[in-house]
Design an enzyme around this catalytic site. Structure first.
Site, PDB file in Angstrom:
ATOM      1  N   GLU A 167       0.864  -1.174   0.000  1.00  0.00           N
ATOM      2  CA  GLU A 167       0.000   0.000   0.000  1.00  0.00           C
ATOM      3  C   GLU A 167       0.899   1.221   0.000  1.00  0.00           C
ATOM      4  OE1 GLU A 167      -0.934  -1.711   3.277  1.00  0.00           O
ATOM      5  OE2 GLU A 167      -2.596  -2.886   2.513  1.00  0.00           O
ATOM      6  N   TYR A 191       7.296   2.001  -7.981  1.00  0.00           N
ATOM      7  CA  TYR A 191       6.604   0.710  -7.981  1.00  0.00           C
ATOM      8  C   TYR A 191       6.113   0.356  -9.380  1.00  0.00           C
ATOM      9  CZ  TYR A 191       6.622   1.495  -2.916  1.00  0.00           C
ATOM     10  OH  TYR A 191       6.993   1.746  -1.624  1.00  0.00           O
TER      11      TYR A 191
END
Length: 156
Positions: free
Chosen positions: A112, A124
């Site tokens: 998260e 990411y």
């Protein structure tokens, strides 16, 4: 300093026990508006956890914590001290984490990230993580709550 886990370029990776918790708490506090406590960081050890510290010339600059369950893992926390950000160390930390997970036969990694953390989100995505969900109001802020973007990467 003993028990080097691995060396990439000028970064050495160590088990977190090699450093005083105060040094890791300093990094945590410098990186997060609502940092984890010593109790939370200390709780991230034992079976299924990897708590790995990145250091340059023996000085910790960042760390990551992953938690494995069966063939899946969650990147619980990753941070690089602000004095060392923007130099590619976050990517090296994340690459190290993903390689360690692969060695444990992990097939999926989840994480998260704050919706406002554009730099981390871009890293990411660059490494192949895909946005799979959003958690409304997941993170504390100084005012309203902030959404978390849930991301996943297939490793094998």
């Amino acid at each position: 300093m003993g028990n080097v886990v691995e060396t990439i370029m000028n970064i050495e990776f160590f088990p977190f026990e090699q450093f005083p918790m105060a040094a890791l708490l300093e990094i945590e506090s410098a990186c997060h508006p609502f940092p984890w406590t010593e109790a939370v960081l200390s709780g991230c050890q034992g079976q299924g956890y990897d708590f790995v510290v990145a250091a340059i010339k023996g000085k910790p600059i960042g760390y990551y914590i992953t938690h494995r369950v069966l063939d899946e893992a969650t990147l619980m926390n990753i941070c690089v001290h602000p004095n060392h950000q923007g130099k590619g160390y976050g990517g090296q930390l994340l690459q190290n984490a993903l390689e360690r997970l692969k060695r444990h036969s992990i097939t999926h990694c989840f994480l998260e990230v704050r919706a406002s953390n554009k730099g981390a989100g871009a890293l990411y995505q660059k490494l192949g993580f895909l946005l799979i969900d959003k958690r409304k109001g997941y993170y504390r802020t100084n005012g309203e709550r902030e959404d978390a973007l849930v991301m996943s990467l297939q490793l094998q």
